[in-house]
Design a protein around this motif. Structure first.
Motif, short mmCIF file in Angstrom:
data_model
loop_
_atom_site.label_atom_id
_atom_site.label_comp_id
_atom_site.label_asym_id
_atom_site.label_seq_id
_atom_site.Cartn_x
_atom_site.Cartn_y
_atom_site.Cartn_z
N TYR A 60 0.85 -1.19 0.00
CA TYR A 60 0.00 0.00 0.00
C TYR A 60 0.88 1.24 0.00
O TYR A 60 1.80 1.35 0.81
CB TYR A 60 -0.90 0.05 1.24
N ASP A 61 0.57 2.17 -0.88
CA ASP A 61 1.24 3.46 -0.82
C ASP A 61 0.82 4.17 0.45
O ASP A 61 -0.32 4.01 0.93
CB ASP A 61 0.85 4.29 -2.05
N ASP A 62 1.72 4.94 1.02
CA ASP A 62 1.42 5.63 2.28
C ASP A 62 0.18 6.51 2.18
O ASP A 62 -0.54 6.70 3.17
CB ASP A 62 2.62 6.48 2.71
N SER A 63 -0.07 7.04 1.00
CA SER A 63 -1.19 7.97 0.84
C SER A 63 -2.56 7.31 0.97
O SER A 63 -3.57 8.00 1.14
CB SER A 63 -1.10 8.68 -0.51
N VAL A 64 -2.59 5.97 0.89
CA VAL A 64 -3.89 5.29 0.91
C VAL A 64 -4.03 4.31 2.07
O VAL A 64 -5.09 3.70 2.24
CB VAL A 64 -4.14 4.55 -0.42
N LYS A 65 -2.99 4.16 2.85
CA LYS A 65 -3.05 3.22 3.97
C LYS A 65 -4.17 3.61 4.93
O LYS A 65 -4.35 4.76 5.27
CB LYS A 65 -1.72 3.20 4.71
N GLY A 66 -4.93 2.60 5.31
CA GLY A 66 -6.04 2.82 6.22
C GLY A 66 -7.35 3.11 5.52
O GLY A 66 -8.41 3.04 6.14
N ARG A 67 -7.30 3.45 4.24
CA ARG A 67 -8.53 3.75 3.49
C ARG A 67 -8.76 2.78 2.33
O ARG A 67 -9.90 2.54 1.96
CB ARG A 67 -8.48 5.16 2.93
N PHE A 68 -7.70 2.26 1.74
CA PHE A 68 -7.80 1.35 0.61
C PHE A 68 -7.52 -0.07 1.11
O PHE A 68 -6.62 -0.29 1.92
CB PHE A 68 -6.78 1.69 -0.47
N THR A 69 -8.28 -1.02 0.59
CA THR A 69 -8.04 -2.42 0.90
C THR A 69 -8.13 -3.24 -0.38
O THR A 69 -9.14 -3.17 -1.09
CB THR A 69 -9.06 -2.96 1.92
N ILE A 70 -7.08 -3.99 -0.64
CA ILE A 70 -7.08 -4.85 -1.81
C ILE A 70 -7.35 -6.28 -1.38
O ILE A 70 -6.88 -6.72 -0.33
CB ILE A 70 -5.75 -4.74 -2.59
N SER A 71 -8.10 -7.00 -2.18
CA SER A 71 -8.40 -8.39 -1.88
C SER A 71 -8.60 -9.14 -3.19
O SER A 71 -8.69 -8.54 -4.25
CB SER A 71 -9.66 -8.51 -1.01
N ARG A 72 -8.65 -10.45 -3.09
CA ARG A 72 -8.82 -11.23 -4.30
C ARG A 72 -9.79 -12.39 -4.07
O ARG A 72 -9.88 -12.91 -2.97
CB ARG A 72 -7.48 -11.79 -4.79
N ASP A 73 -10.49 -12.74 -5.11
CA ASP A 73 -11.36 -13.91 -5.11
C ASP A 73 -10.81 -14.83 -6.18
O ASP A 73 -11.04 -14.61 -7.38
CB ASP A 73 -12.80 -13.49 -5.40
#
Length: 125
Positions: A60-73
């Motif tokens: 995660y880029d520092d600018s999005v940590k805590g707000r962006f979450t990546i996941s996979r199916d």
């Protein structure tokens, strides 16, 4: 034929949420990384998040940590990007890309081999 197709973008008010999807097809490698990039008008494309096929490790880029979450199916061959607490500066075209030469996540565009067409995210009141 390898393809990546993004969906889920749209117009959202500040503080809102979106879930972007990157549907992949046409590759069978067990070692890869899929990254999400965004490009604001007049700016260079920047890597924001990535997920590796190896143990599902993420970047995660520092600018999005805590707000962006990546996941996979894995069953759906789809990678998701959950974006919360959206800010106007999150506005841009969001694209997913796959890195086949390595499963190590990278924030750099040159590291990726195939790209989707992008989906627009606009954060505005």
């Amino acid at each position: 034929q390898l393809q990546l197709v993004e969906s889920g973008g749209g117009l959202v008010q500040p503080g809102g949420s979106l879930r972007l999807a990157c549907a992949t097809s046409g590759f069978t490698s067990d070692y890869y990384a899929i990254g999400w990039f965004r490009q604001a008008a007049g700016k260079e494309r920047e890597g924001v998040v990535c997920i590796s096929s190896t143990y599902g490790s993420t970047y995660y880029d520092d600018s999005v940590k805590g707000r962006f979450t990546i996941s996979r199916d894995k069953a759906k061959n789809t990678v998701y990007l959950q974006i919360n607490s959206l800010k106007p500066e999150d506005t841009g075209t969001y694209s997913c890309a796959v890195r086949l030469a390595s499963s190590v996540c990278s924030p750099f565009t040159w590291a990726y081999d195939y790209w989707g067409q992008g989906t627009q995210v606009t954060v505005s009141s």
